[in-house]
Design a protein around this motif. Structure first.
Motif, PDB file in Angstrom:
ATOM      1  N   GLN A  61       1.174   7.029 -10.709  1.00 40.89           N
ATOM      2  CA  GLN A  61      -0.108   6.406 -10.431  1.00 40.89           C
ATOM      3  C   GLN A  61       0.038   5.327  -9.361  1.00 40.89           C
ATOM      4  O   GLN A  61       1.134   4.885  -9.053  1.00 40.89           O
ATOM      5  CB  GLN A  61      -0.692   5.785 -11.709  1.00 40.89           C
ATOM      6  N   VAL A  62      -1.101   4.910  -8.820  1.00 43.71           N
ATOM      7  CA  VAL A  62      -1.146   3.859  -7.816  1.00 43.71           C
ATOM      8  C   VAL A  62      -1.960   2.697  -8.362  1.00 43.71           C
ATOM      9  O   VAL A  62      -3.053   2.894  -8.899  1.00 43.71           O
ATOM     10  CB  VAL A  62      -1.774   4.372  -6.512  1.00 43.71           C
ATOM     11  N   GLN A  63      -1.423   1.506  -8.251  1.00 42.12           N
ATOM     12  CA  GLN A  63      -2.156   0.299  -8.643  1.00 42.12           C
ATOM     13  C   GLN A  63      -2.578  -0.440  -7.382  1.00 42.12           C
ATOM     14  O   GLN A  63      -1.789  -0.605  -6.453  1.00 42.12           O
ATOM     15  CB  GLN A  63      -1.285  -0.618  -9.498  1.00 42.12           C
ATOM     16  N   LEU A  64      -3.828  -0.878  -7.373  1.00 43.74           N
ATOM     17  CA  LEU A  64      -4.373  -1.659  -6.265  1.00 43.74           C
ATOM     18  C   LEU A  64      -4.696  -3.055  -6.791  1.00 43.74           C
ATOM     19  O   LEU A  64      -5.504  -3.197  -7.713  1.00 43.74           O
ATOM     20  CB  LEU A  64      -5.636  -1.010  -5.703  1.00 43.74           C
ATOM     21  N   VAL A  65      -4.065  -4.061  -6.224  1.00 41.60           N
ATOM     22  CA  VAL A  65      -4.267  -5.441  -6.654  1.00 41.60           C
ATOM     23  C   VAL A  65      -4.895  -6.228  -5.514  1.00 41.60           C
ATOM     24  O   VAL A  65      -4.307  -6.352  -4.436  1.00 41.60           O
ATOM     25  CB  VAL A  65      -2.951  -6.089  -7.095  1.00 41.60           C
ATOM     26  N   GLU A  66      -6.078  -6.776  -5.784  1.00 43.82           N
ATOM     27  CA  GLU A  66      -6.828  -7.510  -4.774  1.00 43.82           C
ATOM     28  C   GLU A  66      -6.630  -9.012  -4.921  1.00 43.82           C
ATOM     29  O   GLU A  66      -6.364  -9.512  -6.029  1.00 43.82           O
ATOM     30  CB  GLU A  66      -8.318  -7.194  -4.919  1.00 43.82           C
ATOM     31  N   SER A  67      -6.826  -9.706  -3.819  1.00 44.57           N
ATOM     32  CA  SER A  67      -6.820 -11.168  -3.843  1.00 44.57           C
ATOM     33  C   SER A  67      -7.661 -11.679  -2.685  1.00 44.57           C
ATOM     34  O   SER A  67      -7.938 -10.932  -1.737  1.00 44.57           O
ATOM     35  CB  SER A  67      -5.397 -11.708  -3.733  1.00 44.57           C
ATOM     36  N   ALA A 103      -3.098  -4.881  -2.170  1.00 47.73           N
ATOM     37  CA  ALA A 103      -1.757  -4.306  -2.102  1.00 47.73           C
ATOM     38  C   ALA A 103      -1.640  -3.134  -3.060  1.00 47.73           C
ATOM     39  O   ALA A 103      -1.988  -3.250  -4.243  1.00 47.73           O
ATOM     40  CB  ALA A 103      -0.718  -5.361  -2.438  1.00 47.73           C
ATOM     41  N   ALA A 104      -1.144  -2.023  -2.550  1.00 47.84           N
ATOM     42  CA  ALA A 104      -0.942  -0.827  -3.372  1.00 47.84           C
ATOM     43  C   ALA A 104       0.519  -0.746  -3.805  1.00 47.84           C
ATOM     44  O   ALA A 104       1.427  -1.041  -3.023  1.00 47.84           O
ATOM     45  CB  ALA A 104      -1.306   0.418  -2.584  1.00 47.84           C
ATOM     46  N   MET A 134      -7.824   3.819   3.410  1.00 46.13           N
ATOM     47  CA  MET A 134      -8.000   2.630   2.576  1.00 46.13           C
ATOM     48  C   MET A 134      -9.343   2.026   2.965  1.00 46.13           C
ATOM     49  O   MET A 134      -9.672   1.948   4.160  1.00 46.13           O
ATOM     50  CB  MET A 134      -6.865   1.634   2.762  1.00 46.13           C
ATOM     51  N   ASP A 135     -10.096   1.629   1.978  1.00 49.62           N
ATOM     52  CA  ASP A 135     -11.478   1.194   2.225  1.00 49.62           C
ATOM     53  C   ASP A 135     -11.814  -0.033   1.392  1.00 49.62           C
ATOM     54  O   ASP A 135     -11.143  -0.333   0.405  1.00 49.62           O
ATOM     55  CB  ASP A 135     -12.468   2.303   1.821  1.00 49.62           C
ATOM     56  N   THR A 165      -0.677  -2.337   2.363  1.00 49.57           N
ATOM     57  CA  THR A 165      -1.683  -3.371   2.138  1.00 49.57           C
ATOM     58  C   THR A 165      -2.816  -3.224   3.142  1.00 49.57           C
ATOM     59  O   THR A 165      -2.571  -2.949   4.326  1.00 49.57           O
ATOM     60  CB  THR A 165      -1.056  -4.765   2.245  1.00 49.57           C
ATOM     61  N   VAL A 166      -4.032  -3.437   2.656  1.00 43.88           N
ATOM     62  CA  VAL A 166      -5.211  -3.431   3.517  1.00 43.88           C
ATOM     63  C   VAL A 166      -5.878  -4.799   3.418  1.00 43.88           C
ATOM     64  O   VAL A 166      -5.839  -5.451   2.363  1.00 43.88           O
ATOM     65  CB  VAL A 166      -6.182  -2.296   3.125  1.00 43.88           C
TER      66      VAL A 166
END
Length: 120
Positions: free
Chosen positions: A1-7, A23-24, A34-35, A77-78
């Motif tokens: 799986q992929v985790q996306l953590v925003e800040s 960050a993925a 990435m959107d 990272t986006v």
């Protein structure tokens, strides 16, 4: 799986700036697009900006010229640089990615959401 953590969300005055990061992580084979999406209270979620793995970008008309999406493929990272913010930009912003993990087919993933509030 992929985790996306925003800040990077928060409260800012009209005309101000914020930068969101996402960050993925996980057993990532490849990340395609990435959107950034956003959802304001009582409204549907809408696509704000997107970027392909090759750097091609697209923007919602209302943010064109004020927001800039970029990505660091080495860091998975986006970013979303938001300038000249307006009260109507207030929403929860969600990171979204189309990605493939090792041994699996392509799938889509969502971040947890970051609140952006533009108010004086």
């Amino acid at each position: 799986q992929v985790q996306l953590v925003e800040s990077g969300g928060g409260l800012v005055q009209p005309g101000g700036s914020l930068r969101l990061s996402c960050a993925a992580s996980g057993s990532i084979f490849r990340i395609y697009t990435m959107d950034w999406y956003r959802q304001a209270p009582g409204k549907q979620r809408e696509l704000v900006a997107g970027i392909t793995s090759g750097g091609i970008t697209n923007y919602l008309d209302s943010v064109e010229g004020r927001f800039t999406i970029s990505r660091d493929n080495a860091k998975n990272t986006v970013y979303l640089q938001m300038n000249s913010l307006k009260p109507e930009d207030t929403a929860v912003y969600y990171c979204h990615a189309a990605a493939q993990v090792f041994g699996q087919s392509r799938n889509v993933y969502w971040g947890q959401g970051s609140q952006v509030t533009v108010s004086s």
